[in-house]
Every structure is written in structure tokens, then in C-alpha cells.
Write an enzyme that holds these catalytic residues in place. Structure first.
Site, mmCIF file in Angstrom:
data_model
loop_
_atom_site.group_PDB
_atom_site.id
_atom_site.type_symbol
_atom_site.label_atom_id
_atom_site.label_comp_id
_atom_site.label_asym_id
_atom_site.label_seq_id
_atom_site.Cartn_x
_atom_site.Cartn_y
_atom_site.Cartn_z
ATOM 1 C CG ASP B 137 -2.122 0.869 0.979
ATOM 2 O OD1 ASP B 137 -2.507 1.061 -0.178
ATOM 3 O OD2 ASP B 137 -2.663 1.396 1.963
ATOM 4 C CG HIS B 144 -3.675 10.782 2.412
ATOM 5 N ND1 HIS B 144 -4.677 10.779 3.373
ATOM 6 C CD2 HIS B 144 -2.859 9.741 2.719
ATOM 7 C CE1 HIS B 144 -4.463 9.771 4.212
ATOM 8 N NE2 HIS B 144 -3.374 9.131 3.849
ATOM 9 N NE ARG B 153 5.620 15.193 10.145
ATOM 10 C CZ ARG B 153 4.991 14.077 9.803
ATOM 11 N NH1 ARG B 153 4.874 13.084 10.659
ATOM 12 N NH2 ARG B 153 4.481 13.935 8.600
ATOM 13 C CD GLU B 209 -6.046 5.009 4.457
ATOM 14 O OE1 GLU B 209 -5.429 4.149 3.790
ATOM 15 O OE2 GLU B 209 -5.481 5.782 5.266
ATOM 16 C CD GLU B 211 -5.392 2.898 -0.316
ATOM 17 O OE1 GLU B 211 -4.633 2.234 -1.068
ATOM 18 O OE2 GLU B 211 -5.240 2.978 0.910
ATOM 19 C CG ASP B 243 -5.811 0.128 3.384
ATOM 20 O OD1 ASP B 243 -5.957 -1.052 3.727
ATOM 21 O OD2 ASP B 243 -4.830 0.828 3.711
ATOM 22 C CD GLN B 250 -2.840 4.604 10.517
ATOM 23 O OE1 GLN B 250 -4.057 4.593 10.329
ATOM 24 N NE2 GLN B 250 -1.990 5.015 9.605
ATOM 25 C CE LYS B 263 -3.491 2.185 7.202
ATOM 26 N NZ LYS B 263 -4.127 3.124 6.276
ATOM 27 C CB THR B 370 -5.928 8.234 1.260
ATOM 28 O OG1 THR B 370 -5.948 7.269 2.308
ATOM 29 C CG2 THR B 370 -7.222 9.025 1.278
#
Lengths: 438, 438
Positions: B137, B144, B153, B209, B211, B243, B250, B263, B370
Site C-alpha cells: 500500500d 493526503h 506535525r 480510505e 484508493e 483500505d 494506528q 489496517k 488514499t
């Protein structure tokens, strides 16, 4: 239960075959590990059992009527030559098979019908035993976690989740190879010292990781966790695993999603799968929890696991450089890690892996992560031994190694030894480093 | 080359079958995606091609002599009912098959022999099309990466490696399920607000997610990278991928080795694999590199990829709550991300995956990560839409969602639209959330 000692572990049993090869001690009648082999006569792989210097050809043994019906049909169900079908069977049937093998192969000498099913190990080519569909790699040594963490976070080497769960990530199943497969030095992106942008080229920090491979036996349904108390029934057996790693590639790629190409180029497993039952005499209490660790969450804790979840397996990591080969020197041992030092058990790994309902299937591989102990002599990778590539290891030729060089042959062996029992071994997990293609 | 527009893309071609189902537009004769289905008559899965409201039974079509020899033997080689054998074939043969299908199914009405090989889509059960052995993945949307990075951050959302490589990790192949498979809310470890030690229980932050799944066609040998210029010949086709992710699990588990149980509980793919050739009219230049990005390393750069490596696929993510079902409301669209906004192309993903010599095999799945765009309406997961679970999304019933609740049905559809061409679609990728078992 798989941790009960029974007649197959009796130290008085003798193996009824010659044992002259250097590692014959690994495969006494008390071990009986499973593998997959071909010979010049039999070009499609078939299942075998290691015994002394020989491999028992299971298919031949069935053809010659050496097994009673239940066991014979168990073996015949594995007609594709992979161990997976055997692994998927009920534990009690596997135990019957082990007992039958033990009876067949013990004594001063095996009978002629059995002898006709034995292939000299030197005349057999050993293959990857298991068709591995899923490979998870864990991080269960507190010493490895501390030593590798210290290189990045000197003041805070151990992250808080280390104590609460066996940290893990998914590895690459497609590149798990068997003992002896050459290891091509991978290319990848890494930062050269003082640079801001990465370079692409052959890794300059090719490392080994000394690990134990656990193979799943029967699997679970989607959404149905395997409880810790059941995990013992769901691990078929073990081999040695070398999870080759490119540390410079790993440093650049791993944030935020973890290691990827730094590991996926190749992993190597030893060819024999030692069953959990064979390890019964070598079950021990796992390493103690550190005093600052929080109480284990219920799904990762049971008293049997605390008392007997550890495995007393001793590894030896050796290196043989080109120059050493030229000088006809023996491989040089660089580390002797002990699996009993791991902080999390193999059973906790399986319970954790499935705690979210994730399926495992027969033959799935759970790597233990690098096995390291508390002393200098027990570090399971060069990253630790060399303090991140700064303190080289010396070889008998006067050569030095921070990381592996082209031509180096790296070998990991493992065995279990205990007073009052016959030692058993795992065989060998080797790879020679070949130059990069780029 | 797979990006050449040929007679199979001709917008004047009509599909010779009735098209009444709501999503019939997805499967005109210009699409011809492959899938795997059973019917009440045929209980073992067989390969099929979607056309309007129908599925063409490929096995039946071979039996009735509808294909010339080469194409017939191609289909017959896929007798295990999985798409993998077809995917492993040479691109030119797959193109012959597509042309044969196009000729067979075009026109005002198909002939009787063809009609006898058509199964109503409402009478077919669609299965997972590909036996997926390896699932990687990726993380290829800059939007994203920025939006999710900002939550951790705020001052430095994008890590430097984002610009130099398509970041990726290995996912869990064993839990990839097909459209419609219920999604059991997973349990796991997470930190409750203000706590230092984690709790184990059902996730409180279940996310989707959105994808794109890329499927590998023919694979490579160990140690032999697939060059970017060859990647086009090595990707067979595409489907939608959800996903599913548990954000709280996580957060706790992912340092230092990346996401694992957050996941691995389940991923969902749509049942039809749209070939790269079908997408030829929808090839575009990928998103521009940001001005501060370093020059791309050679192995990830070629002019064709820069000019035509992007795919103009439009996704739509919808949610249908239990209350909405009770009120007979339609699924409510919550996002419309566009794949052309991805920073890295699917071809770069494959070149990077194999750049270290890692093997890929037919049917291996590469998830795009994503898919998110630059606007509010184009965010491909709830983590982004709700700013990490702080700004709820409103549903037409007045209900609010930060993350998914039990009973919610999440659906992702996708299609390609372009002036002068017939639109093609991917079908649907759905899952309903079931309560945790624990």
C-alpha cells in the site's frame, strides 16, 4: 498439549541411522523436523523428515506401507509437495505422525523397508518447505529495541508501546528464499553524509537479522481472533530466519509507514521445520517484564504463557569472508543470541496478530524480529554489534566489517541443549552476498 | 503500447445488450472489465466480462466456439477460475482477447450464440477476482500526506522522502475481501484521552480510505527490477480499493515499524478489473511536482510517464446510515476525489517496488494510498474530512459522523469521463460496519 514431554523425547532413544555429518547431532530421533526435497530420481519436491545424515522420504514410506491408515492418508493429502497441507491438520494427527516416525526410526538400526525410504542428505536438494502466503515480522527483543532505539533516540530508546504489545509490520512473502540462495545486494535510496537529497545505488549498509520463524498451523476465520490459550495449538513449528536489511535505505524510507524496500529484497529461512512438540523439553519461562512495564492487557496474558511460553533456543551467527575462504579458515562466530531472552513469546505474537480479527492461514510466517541478549556476544545484527556502523567487527584475517561486503557468506545455526535431554538442532540458514546489479 | 487509442475505444460502438441497471453506463463495450462469478447453475467460480446488465461467461463462450484458437486456449489456461493466469499472459494476447470481445459484443444486438453465454448480472454472484498473494500500500497523494501530516506535525506536515519516492508499506493480503463483505469493527490497543497506558477494545476511529488498486500482470525474477519504461507492460488493470483503517489503533502501534493491526483486519476491492488498455482515452499528465521538490531520481523518471502516466479516474465516496436506510434515503456523497491529482503514478509505484530486486507476481496488488485532492470536497478519508475526528460530517438525517458507526454502509464508485469518448466505470466497492466481537 504440545509442551508435554512424552516417549518421543526420551533421551534413551537412539537413532537407527549413521550419523557422520558435522551437524548430524541436529537431527536425532528426538527432533524429526519436516522439510521438502528433490533428488536426481525425484525432480518434483516431496516431503521428508531429517534423521541423522538422512532424509526419510515420506511418500515412499507410505507407498511401502510403513504407516497405518490414518497417518498414511494424512501424508497422502499433502500431494502438492508443500508442508502447508500437513500444517493445516489437527494437532492430534500431527502427534500421531511424530510418534509413528519415532517408532520407525529409533533403535540400533532401522529395518530394511525403512532403510529403502532413506535418502542421503548429501544427495538431496532441500527446498523452501512452506508456501508462505503471509509474512509478518515482529520486534520482540527488548535488547534489540533498546540498542537500535538508542541510535536514534539516545535519551529515550524504548517507545512506550514496546511494553504493551509485540510491535510488528508486514514483510514481503514473495522474496522469502531457502538456505543457500545467493543474496543480491539491493539498490535503493539513501542519504550520503552531509547531503540533503538522497542518492540511488547499492546499499552501503547491508545487515543480517538473526530471527526465529514461527509457522502457523491451522488458521482462523475472518473476524475470529485466536486466543492466547489456543495459540499453542495453532503454531506448527519453527525455523531460522535471516531478515536481511539495508540500514541506509531503511533510514530514509521508513517514516511514516515503516520499512519497505530495506527488507523486501530477500529473507532466508532454513529448510527444516522443527515442530513445537519437538521443543517440549526446551520450554521455559519467557524473559521477565521490566519493573516499569504496565500490567499486560488480558488478551496477551495467561499464566501458562508466563510459565512456559519461552523457548530455549541458542543461535550462532557466523561470517566467512572471501579472504577467509581463500585461507581455508572456518566461519567466524560473531554472535550467540538466545531466544529465551525475548520479551514477547511466539504465542503472544499469534494472539496479537489475530486480535483484530485478521486471518492467518497454514504456513503463514511470523518472524520474531532480531534476537538479541543483554551482552556484547548476544547481539543479533550488525547495526547493534557495530553501534550503527561505527565500531567495526574484526575477522580472524584482520579484515573488519561494519556491514556485509560482497562475497561474505553469512550463516545462522540454532540448537536446543538441556541437561538430561538429547540436543536438537535447526540446521543452517546461509546466504552469500552477490554484487548489486544496476 | 497500452495508451494507444484503437477501435475498441471508438465512441460510435454500441453495446449489443440491454442496459437498464442504474450502473449499466459503467460497462459499455468500450470497457470490458474482467471478473469472477458463480451462478445457481455454476457453483465453482468462472471468469466473466461485464457488459451492460450482463456478464459474459468466458468458459461458455469458449465451449461454444466463439473465440479463435489462440484466444480460446488463453481462456482455457485459466481453468482454476482466478484471473491470475490471464494476468500472467503476454500483453499482446490480452489485447487480442479484448479485440475479440469488442467485436463479439458490439452492434445493435448480439447474435444468439453470444446471447446464450450471457448471464444477467442480477443472477450472478461476483467474487474476489484475483488470488492476491502480495499487497503493498502506497502513499502517493500529496494532499493526503499534507493533511494527515498536519495533524501530527502542524509546522512540518510533509516529510522530505515524500518528494523522492512513493512511500509504501506492506499490507495484509489474507484479508482482502470483495465488495459487499461485511466489515467487523476491529478491537485493538489505543490510548484514551488523558491516559498513559492503552486500553484494548473496539476501535473508536474506524475510517475508510478511498484508493485505486493496481494489479500486476507478468512478474519479474528475483533481483531484476522492472524499469519504469517497462512498467506499462506489467500492470494488468485496476479496481477500487477501500483500505479500512482504525486510526486510534494506528496512532498507538505505528512507531517505529508502521501500521499493522490498524489496517490488517480487512480491505475491500471492487469485483471488476478494468484493464489498462480500457483506460487509454483517460491517460493524462500526472500532477505537477511542487517547486521545492528535488529532481526526480533517474529510475523514477521518464518523459512518457510525465506526459501520460496519470489516470483520470473520478471517485465518489458515499455513506448510508441505518437511519438513512430506514428513511429510504439514498447514499449520501461525502467526497469526490480525482486520481489525476496523485503525485506519483501507478507505473512509478511498480518501478519503485521492484527497484531493490523484489519480485512481483501476477495478481499482486499495489494500493495507491488514499486519493485526496486540494479541495474540501476531494478528501479520501474521514481523518482528513473531520480534521482528525474533530469536525464532524453531517448526514441528510441530521446525524453526524467523525468516524464510521456500526450499521453504516460505505460505498466507493469510480468512473472515467471525457468529451468525445464513452464513459466507463469500475462498479462498486461497499462494506457495512458490523459490531465488534470481543
Amino acid at each position: 498439549m504440545s509442551d508435554v514431554i512424552n516417549e518421543t523425547h526420551d533421551p534413551r532413544l537412539k537413532s537407527g541411522v549413521p550419523c557422520n555429518l558435522a551437524d548430524s547431532w541436529s537431527f536425532p530421533v528426538q527432533n524429526l523436523p519436516f522439510g521438502r526435497f528433490t533428488t536426481r530420481q525425484h525432480l518434483s519436491p516431496r516431503l521428508g523428515v531429517a534423521i541423522g545424515d538422512f532424509v526419510l522420504d515420506l511418500k515412499e514410506a507410505v507407498l511401502r506401507g510403513l504407516f497405518e491408515r490414518r497417518v498414511a492418508s494424512l501424508i497422502s493429502s499433502c500431494s502438492d509437495g508443500w508442508l502447508n497441507s500437513l500444517m493445516s491438520q489437527d494437532v492430534s494427527l500431527i502427534r500421531e505422525l511424530r510418534l509413528a516416525l519415532s517408532i520407525m526410526l529409533r533403535g540400533d538400526v532401522v529395518n530394511d523397508r525403512v532403510a529403502s525410504c532413506l535418502v542421503k542428505r548429501t544427495e538431496a536438494t532441500l527446498h523452501k518447505p512452506v508456501d508462505i502466503r503471509n509474512f509478518s515480522d515482529f520486534f520482540t527483543s527488548i535488547h534489540h529495541a533498546q540498542n537500535s532505539g538508542k541510535l536514534k533516540r539516545p535519551d529515550n530508546p524504548l517507545l512506550p508501546n514496546f511494553h504493551t504489545l509485540p510491535v510488528a509490520y508486514h514483510g514481503r512473502a514473495s522474496t522469502v528464499c531457502v538456505d543457500g540462495t545467493p543474496v543480491r545486494r539491493p539498490c535503493g535510496q539513501f542519504l550520503l553524509p552531509g547531503k540533503v537529497h538522497p542518492t540511488f545505488g547499492p546499499t552501503r549498509a547491508l545487515d543480517l537479522e538473526c530471527e526465529l520463524a514461527s509457522y502457523v498451523g491451522s488458521g482462523n476465520m475472518l473476524g475470529q481472533p485466536i486466543r492466547l490459550a489456543e495459540a499453542e495449538q495453532r503454531l506448527f513449528g519453527f525455523s531460522i530466519l535471516n531478515d536481511w536489511s539495508a540500514r541506509d535505505i531503511q533510514n530514509w524510507e521508513s517514516t511514516p509507514l515503516g520499512p519497505f524496500l530495506a527488507k523486501s529484497f530477500q529473507s532466508t529461512v532454513s529448510p527444516w521445520v522443527v515442530t513445537l512438540e519437538a521443543l517440549a523439553p526446551f520450554r521455559v519461562a519467557p524473559a521477565s517484564r521490566t519493573p516499569d512495564a504496565p500490567r499486560m492487557l488480558t488478551y496477551l496474558h495467561d499464566t501458562n504463557d508466563r510459565a512456559r511460553g519461552g523457548l530455549d533456543i541458542q543461535f550462532e551467527v557466523s561470517i566467512l569472508s572471501d579472504l577467509m575462504k581463500n585461507k581455508k579458515l572456518a566461519p567466524h562466530p560473531i554472535a550467540k543470541p538466545k531466544f529465551r531472552d525475548q520479551y514477547w513469546t511466539v504465542f503472544q505474537m499469534l494472539a496479537h496478530q489475530t486480535s483484530n480479527g485478521c486471518t492467518v492461514i497454514p504456513g503463514d510466517l511470523l518472524g520474531s524480529g532480531t534476537v538479541s541478549g543483554s551482552t556484547e556476544a548476544e547481539l543479533g545484527c550488525l547495526l547493534e554489534m557495530t553501534r550503527g556502523g561505527t565500531l567495526p567487527v574484526s575477522l580472524p584475517t584482520g579484515e573488519q566489517r561494519t556491514y556485509l561486503q560482497d562475497g561474505d557468506e553469512l550463516s545462522i545455526t540454532a540448537g536446543c541443549h538441556k541437561e538430561g535431554f538429547v540436543s536438537i538442532g535447526f540446521g543452517n540458514c546461509r546466504g552469500s552476498i552477490k554484487p548489486a546489479v544496476h
